[in-house]
Design an enzyme around this catalytic site. Structure first.
Site, PDB file in Angstrom:
ATOM      1  N   GLU A   1      76.347   1.519  55.446  1.00 46.48           N
ATOM      2  CA  GLU A   1      77.371   0.879  54.003  1.00 46.48           C
ATOM      3  C   GLU A   1      78.161   2.736  54.539  1.00 46.48           C
ATOM      4  OE1 GLU A   1      77.898  -1.606  52.779  1.00 46.48           O
ATOM      5  OE2 GLU A   1      75.184  -2.725  53.501  1.00 46.48           O
TER       6      GLU A   1
ATOM      7  N   HIS B   1      81.189   0.939  57.006  1.00 47.97           N
ATOM      8  CA  HIS B   1      82.086   0.395  57.022  1.00 47.97           C
ATOM      9  C   HIS B   1      83.092   1.452  55.494  1.00 47.97           C
ATOM     10  CE1 HIS B   1      80.771  -3.758  57.069  1.00 47.97           C
ATOM     11  NE2 HIS B   1      79.507  -3.708  56.847  1.00 47.97           N
TER      12      HIS B   1
ATOM     13  N   GLU C   1      82.306  -5.191  60.204  1.00 46.09           N
ATOM     14  CA  GLU C   1      80.608  -5.423  60.579  1.00 46.09           C
ATOM     15  C   GLU C   1      80.196  -4.626  62.173  1.00 46.09           C
ATOM     16  OE1 GLU C   1      77.829  -5.570  59.194  1.00 46.09           O
ATOM     17  OE2 GLU C   1      78.947  -6.950  57.759  1.00 46.09           O
TER      18      GLU C   1
HETATM   19 ZN    ZN Z   1      77.578  -4.766  56.184  1.00 42.11          ZN
END
Ligand code: ZN
Length: 499
Positions: free
Chosen positions: A265, A268, A294
């Protein structure tokens, strides 16, 4: 600045206020709202997102976009605004075709299916979820009929998640992975040593939080522009590059889950925090391509986070924060985080067999939208494919077809993004090493900041202004190929397993 342009900016500011509230409601629903308070939040969220949708698809918006795309106005725009206006016009034309009641029905069904899925998973009872899944499938087909009337449904869904991708391209990439990795995993498993007991025991969740904070800081997540909440299923969302939030979970007998979710995360979030701030509150400002997104989370999680050298500069510190780690030699930890085995749960899978979890879901989605397999047959198909790719059968539905939340949100066509992300990562790693030198050296000497700066500059800064295939071509100078990822796997795991 033309009058029309100014009027357009004012209108966008208003829409952004609705979107801000929608995001905030969503965040609160996931991180703080009690169960009984959920329905009121669902209503409010439906209201605000429907209002925003109505403004985005209004006649007024249509007139402004038509005006701004006319040559006299368009030529005066900056390149950034040319992109934004063009993309908004495309979205407008697509969304305009969706009747408001169908859109509202979709948002509502999405919220309901999400809640029912939680219950069905808890009770491990797919039959509770099946009618809601059917509804999401039907509404998705209906919506796609409006947005992409000329496209085959599943190709339209893939394109919605990863612009420019289609099943013909993905079939080719995934076929390469199947051909190369199925025999390779068999070789690994034949060499497999018994499971490593090193990471058994109790790991204080509060200490796990401290390790998470250390890791986020280490990889470059900025706390003045981000925060962390707690949810069963980790995710990242953003208001703008200045407010990016992620969540994590903490299992007291499994520290790896919070560690790798934080890094994933965090990847991201670092993407979102480093988009050109000029794009804030526009469609260019957040990465709209799930595969490209991703690729960043998985680059941090796998390419960096599952590299032995990533841990060298910080491993002692982790032992201080989470004392059981003082008794786990780094080498044991490294083996554990790269332990290849056929397992049931996608999010806990090692990076190699993870590919099969995605290929399975991709094939399931093709079965749903192309072959119209009825929802009642999906659990059996799931189990059949688990046998085919991973040689195991789930004992219950919670650990089988109910494990992921995506379909409850109508996110069909999302799953391939994860693997596309890894495929891009193989290519990005090649280019990064050509330009910055050996990644092992960089990590060993704690120069992860240089890697993050490289990704900021090559990928993050552009937000959504480059489509994934364009971005990969611009950075790597070649078409998307699965070959670098296969080479990365073979090199790394041949060393670990002495093949
Ligand atoms: Zn992800």
């Amino acid at each position: 600045m033309s009058k029309l342009y100014e009027e357009f900016q004012d209108y966008l500011t208003k829409i952004n206020q609705y979107d801000h509230i929608t995001t905030l409601l969503y965040w609160d629903m996931k991180t703080g709202t009690p169960r009984l308070g959920q329905p009121a939040h669902v209503d409010a969220l439906t209201y605000f997102s429907t209002e925003s949708f109505a403004m985005s698809t209004s006649e007024k918006m249509g007139e402004m976009l038509a005006g701004l795309t006319a040559p006299a106005e368009f030529d005066a725009l900056t390149d950034t605004w040319k992109f934004i206006v063009k993309e908004m016009k495309r979205d407008y034309d697509r969304n305009k075709r969706i009747p408001a009641d169908v859109y509202a029905a979709f948002v509502q069904a999405q919220a309901q299916a999400g809640n029912v899925w939680v219950e069905a998973k808890e009770k491990s009872d797919y039959s509770l979820f099946a009618p809601y899944l059917q509804k999401m499938i039907d509404l998705t087909i209906e919506l796609t009929g409006y947005t992409d009337p000329d496209k085959e449904v599943y190709d339209a869904l893939l394109d919605q998640h990863e612009a420019g991708m289609d099943s013909a391209t993905i079939d080719g990439l995934f076929d390469t992975l199947k051909k190369e990795l199925i025999p390779f995993v068999k070789e690994i498993l034949a060499r497999q040593k018994p499971e490593n007991p090193a990471l058994k025991g109790y790991f204080d969740p509060n200490c796990q939080r401290k390790v998470q904070d250390l890791l986020l800081d280490y990889i470059g997540f900025r706390k003045d522009a981000g925060s962390v909440g707690e949810t069963e299923h980790p995710f990242t969302l953003n208001f703008s590059s200045k407010d990016v939030r992620l969540t994590n979970h903490y299992y007291d007998h499994n520290p790896l889950s919070s560690i790798f979710s934080a890094i994933h995360e965090g990847g991201h979030a670092i993407f979102e925090q480093n988009v050109n701030p000029e794009y804030d509150n526009t469609i260019a400002g957040s990465c709209r391509y799930m595969g490209l997104h991703e690729s960043q989370s998985r680059f941090y999680e796998n390419i960096l986070g599952r590299n032995r050298n990533f841990w060298l500069p910080i491993y002692d510190k982790i032992g201080e924060l989470l004392p059981p780690f003082q008794d786990i030699p780094l080498e044991d930890f490294y083996r554990e985080i790269n332990y290849v085995k056929n397992s049931l749960i996608r999010v806990n899978a090692d990076e190699v067999t993870y590919c099969f979890h995605i290929i399975l879901r991709y094939e399931m989605e093709k079965a749903i939208f192309r072959d119209h397999v009825p929802v009642s047959d999906l659990p059996a198909l799931w189990n059949e494919k688990m046998q085919e790719y991973l040689q195991i059968t789930p004992q219950d539905e919670a650990n089988g077809i109910l494990q992921d939340m995506h379909w409850s949100g109508g996110d069909f066509g999302y799953f391939p993004s994860y693997l596309l992300g890894s495929i891009y990562d193989g290519m990005l790693l090649d280019t990064l090493q050509e330009e910055l030198g050996d990644v092992n050296e960089l990590l060993k000497t704690g120069k992860i900041g240089e890697i993050t700066a490289w990704l900021n500059q090559k990928i993050h800064w552009y937000g959504s202004t480059r489509k994934p295939k364009e971005a990969i071509m611009a950075v790597c100078g070649r078409e998307v190929s699965a070959e670098p990822l296969v080479r990365y796997f073979k090199q790394k795991y041949s060393e670990i397993y002495k093949l």
